[in-house]
Scaffold this active site. Sequence first.
Site, short mmCIF file in Angstrom:
data_model
loop_
_atom_site.label_atom_id
_atom_site.label_comp_id
_atom_site.label_asym_id
_atom_site.label_seq_id
_atom_site.Cartn_x
_atom_site.Cartn_y
_atom_site.Cartn_z
N HIS A 1 0.84 -1.21 0.00
CA HIS A 1 0.00 0.00 0.00
C HIS A 1 0.87 1.26 0.00
CE1 HIS A 1 -3.73 2.25 1.22
NE2 HIS A 1 -2.81 3.09 1.63
N GLU A 2 1.85 1.30 0.89
CA GLU A 2 2.68 2.49 1.02
C GLU A 2 3.63 2.65 -0.16
OE1 GLU A 2 1.68 4.64 3.06
OE2 GLU A 2 0.45 3.34 4.30
N HIS B 1 1.90 4.59 -2.76
CA HIS B 1 2.01 6.03 -2.49
C HIS B 1 3.38 6.56 -2.92
CE1 HIS B 1 -1.80 6.23 -0.53
NE2 HIS B 1 -1.42 5.68 0.61
#
Length: 194
Positions: A96-97, A100
């Site tokens: 997920h990160e 980003h």
Amino acid sequence: MEGAAVEETNSKSTSRPSDGRTVEECQDMINRSLKNPTVKFLREHMEKSGCTFGENFIKAVNCKREVSGGYTRGGGIIVCSNHMNLQDEVNQVVIHELIHAYDDCRAANLDWTNCAHHACSEIRAGHLSGDCHYKRELLRGFMKIRGHEQECVRRRVMKSLLGNPYCPEPAARDAMEAVWDTCYNDTKPFDRAP
């Protein structure tokens, strides 16, 4: 989530938190996650986009807030050891990160204080990371046969945006709705949503 929303406690903690893992155990789990095919794929594409990260780009810390992790431009990714129990949880946070971080790398003008920019990256991370796979939703207590994935992404985007001091509730919801179609359908660097 951008770094301003994440608070850390002493990252040198060696006592086992009442819930979760020690920083050292979590760091070992992060090291294992670096061998995950999706993590390797995202790292390769970040490097192809001109962004590299060093040994400490992804680190385990104890977090004061009820978050799993976060990404900060210039600071890298943190995984909240005191909220992690399983290798799969660590893998999910890292993926997920990394989405980003990839978005931050490929979009030179990404502004984390802009609700639409933040919403777009959260939509992409929620959709592409597998955060909203029906099995994960079932474990969270959300049961829905149809439309669960988009509903989950929307719920999780709002939770993250409301942690951004620049995105009060009406602005956060409006920003998410304004960018939804474009960002949900943007699957880069994947050919399609995994």
